[in-house]
Motif scaffolding. Structure first.
Motif, PDB file in Angstrom:
ATOM      1  N   ARG A  56       0.827  -1.210   0.000  1.00 20.54           N
ATOM      2  CA  ARG A  56       0.000   0.000   0.000  1.00 20.54           C
ATOM      3  C   ARG A  56       0.858   1.257   0.000  1.00 20.54           C
ATOM      4  O   ARG A  56       0.567   2.218  -0.708  1.00 20.54           O
ATOM      5  CB  ARG A  56      -0.950  -0.016   1.200  1.00 20.54           C
ATOM      6  CG  ARG A  56      -2.063  -1.020   1.012  1.00 20.54           C
ATOM      7  CD  ARG A  56      -3.075  -1.072   2.125  1.00 20.54           C
ATOM      8  NE  ARG A  56      -3.200   0.116   2.898  1.00 20.54           N
ATOM      9  CZ  ARG A  56      -3.345   0.138   4.218  1.00 20.54           C
ATOM     10  NH1 ARG A  56      -3.371  -0.986   4.901  1.00 20.54           N
ATOM     11  NH2 ARG A  56      -3.474   1.269   4.859  1.00 20.54           N
ATOM     12  N   GLN A  57       1.931   1.250   0.778  1.00 20.85           N
ATOM     13  CA  GLN A  57       2.819   2.410   0.837  1.00 20.85           C
ATOM     14  C   GLN A  57       3.502   2.640  -0.517  1.00 20.85           C
ATOM     15  O   GLN A  57       3.599   3.767  -0.991  1.00 20.85           O
ATOM     16  CB  GLN A  57       3.866   2.225   1.928  1.00 20.85           C
ATOM     17  CG  GLN A  57       4.815   3.405   2.037  1.00 20.85           C
ATOM     18  CD  GLN A  57       5.871   3.200   3.116  1.00 20.85           C
ATOM     19  OE1 GLN A  57       5.891   2.197   3.809  1.00 20.85           O
ATOM     20  NE2 GLN A  57       6.759   4.168   3.247  1.00 20.85           N
ATOM     21  N   ALA A  58       3.989   1.573  -1.144  1.00 24.21           N
ATOM     22  CA  ALA A  58       4.664   1.698  -2.446  1.00 24.21           C
ATOM     23  C   ALA A  58       3.709   2.218  -3.519  1.00 24.21           C
ATOM     24  O   ALA A  58       4.083   3.064  -4.338  1.00 24.21           O
ATOM     25  CB  ALA A  58       5.244   0.351  -2.863  1.00 24.21           C
ATOM     26  N   VAL A  59       2.469   1.737  -3.496  1.00 25.58           N
ATOM     27  CA  VAL A  59       1.490   2.188  -4.489  1.00 25.58           C
ATOM     28  C   VAL A  59       1.107   3.642  -4.239  1.00 25.58           C
ATOM     29  O   VAL A  59       0.986   4.426  -5.188  1.00 25.58           O
ATOM     30  CB  VAL A  59       0.251   1.261  -4.501  1.00 25.58           C
ATOM     31  CG1 VAL A  59      -0.854   1.846  -5.349  1.00 25.58           C
ATOM     32  CG2 VAL A  59       0.641  -0.117  -5.013  1.00 25.58           C
ATOM     33  N   ALA A  60       0.931   4.020  -2.984  1.00 20.75           N
ATOM     34  CA  ALA A  60       0.603   5.413  -2.669  1.00 20.75           C
ATOM     35  C   ALA A  60       1.725   6.348  -3.129  1.00 20.75           C
ATOM     36  O   ALA A  60       1.464   7.418  -3.691  1.00 20.75           O
ATOM     37  CB  ALA A  60       0.352   5.572  -1.173  1.00 20.75           C
ATOM     38  N   GLN A  61       2.967   5.937  -2.921  1.00 14.34           N
ATOM     39  CA  GLN A  61       4.107   6.744  -3.350  1.00 14.34           C
ATOM     40  C   GLN A  61       4.140   6.845  -4.881  1.00 14.34           C
ATOM     41  O   GLN A  61       4.345   7.917  -5.435  1.00 14.34           O
ATOM     42  CB  GLN A  61       5.406   6.143  -2.836  1.00 14.34           C
ATOM     43  CG  GLN A  61       6.623   6.962  -3.158  1.00 14.34           C
ATOM     44  CD  GLN A  61       7.894   6.365  -2.552  1.00 14.34           C
ATOM     45  OE1 GLN A  61       7.908   5.241  -2.068  1.00 14.34           O
ATOM     46  NE2 GLN A  61       8.963   7.128  -2.590  1.00 14.34           N
ATOM     47  N   ALA A  62       3.918   5.722  -5.557  1.00 11.48           N
ATOM     48  CA  ALA A  62       3.911   5.734  -7.030  1.00 11.48           C
ATOM     49  C   ALA A  62       2.767   6.592  -7.561  1.00 11.48           C
ATOM     50  O   ALA A  62       2.936   7.309  -8.551  1.00 11.48           O
ATOM     51  CB  ALA A  62       3.790   4.308  -7.554  1.00 11.48           C
ATOM     52  N   VAL A  93       5.487  -4.707  -5.157  1.00 14.18           N
ATOM     53  CA  VAL A  93       4.095  -4.848  -5.589  1.00 14.18           C
ATOM     54  C   VAL A  93       4.013  -5.931  -6.664  1.00 14.18           C
ATOM     55  O   VAL A  93       3.139  -6.804  -6.611  1.00 14.18           O
ATOM     56  CB  VAL A  93       3.536  -3.507  -6.120  1.00 14.18           C
ATOM     57  CG1 VAL A  93       2.100  -3.670  -6.599  1.00 14.18           C
ATOM     58  CG2 VAL A  93       3.646  -2.417  -5.057  1.00 14.18           C
ATOM     59  N   ARG A  94       4.933  -5.903  -7.616  1.00 10.79           N
ATOM     60  CA  ARG A  94       4.956  -6.934  -8.663  1.00 10.79           C
ATOM     61  C   ARG A  94       5.158  -8.312  -8.043  1.00 10.79           C
ATOM     62  O   ARG A  94       4.503  -9.284  -8.425  1.00 10.79           O
ATOM     63  CB  ARG A  94       6.073  -6.627  -9.671  1.00 10.79           C
ATOM     64  CG  ARG A  94       5.802  -5.393 -10.494  1.00 10.79           C
ATOM     65  CD  ARG A  94       6.798  -5.238 -11.638  1.00 10.79           C
ATOM     66  NE  ARG A  94       8.172  -5.073 -11.171  1.00 10.79           N
ATOM     67  CZ  ARG A  94       8.747  -3.900 -10.908  1.00 10.79           C
ATOM     68  NH1 ARG A  94       8.070  -2.781 -11.065  1.00 10.79           N
ATOM     69  NH2 ARG A  94      10.000  -3.836 -10.507  1.00 10.79           N
TER      70      ARG A  94
END
Length: 146
Positions: A56-62, A93-94
């Motif tokens: 969730r953190q990685a997607v929010a940053q992206a 994420v991948r």
């Protein structure tokens, strides 16, 4: 980072579109499975990914980098990587997606899809999300992608 706009995602298959073996759903996914029950793989992925704080953190940053109205594309027949990315950012994420697909029932992995799939990390309008897909594909294709 490769991103897609709203017009490119207008027909994307979303969680809860009713995809199951042999039934069509909304959007561009056909939902054709092996005829053995199939599943809503988009819902399955979305539910699993929403519970992972690092994902969730990685997607929010992206999403912040992509900007308003743009959605990061993760897979288009190949895993899409950001220049200079080595095991950080969306790599996790991948990996989480590939792991969920790998352990999904065979009927889910063999489900035939068409076009884009949209995975939302929030039910709020404008919340973080990612896209994946290509012309005609199966979930198992994500396991063989580089």
């Amino acid at each position: 980072m490769v991103t897609l706009g709203e017009s490119e995602l207008a027909g994307a298959t979303r969680a809860g579109s009713g995809l199951s073996g042999g039934q069509g759903g909304s959007g561009s996914g056909t939902g054709e499975g092996s005829g053995n029950g199939g599943c809503d793989m988009v819902q399955r992925l979305q539910d699993a990914l929403r519970t992972d704080p690092e994902v969730r953190q990685a997607v929010a940053q992206a999403q912040g980098i992509a900007g308003t109205g743009r959605t990061p594309l993760l897979w288009n027949g190949r895993w899409v990587q950001t220049q200079g990315e080595e095991g950080e950012g969306l790599a996790g994420v991948r990996q989480a997606i590939a792991l969920e697909v790998a352990f999904a029932p065979a009927a889910c992995k063999s489900q035939r899809m068409r076009g884009m799939v949209l995975i939302a990390f929030s039910d709020a309008r404008g919340g973080p999300r990612v896209a994946l897909g290509t012309g005609s594909w199966r979930w198992s294709d994500l396991l063989n992608a580089r």
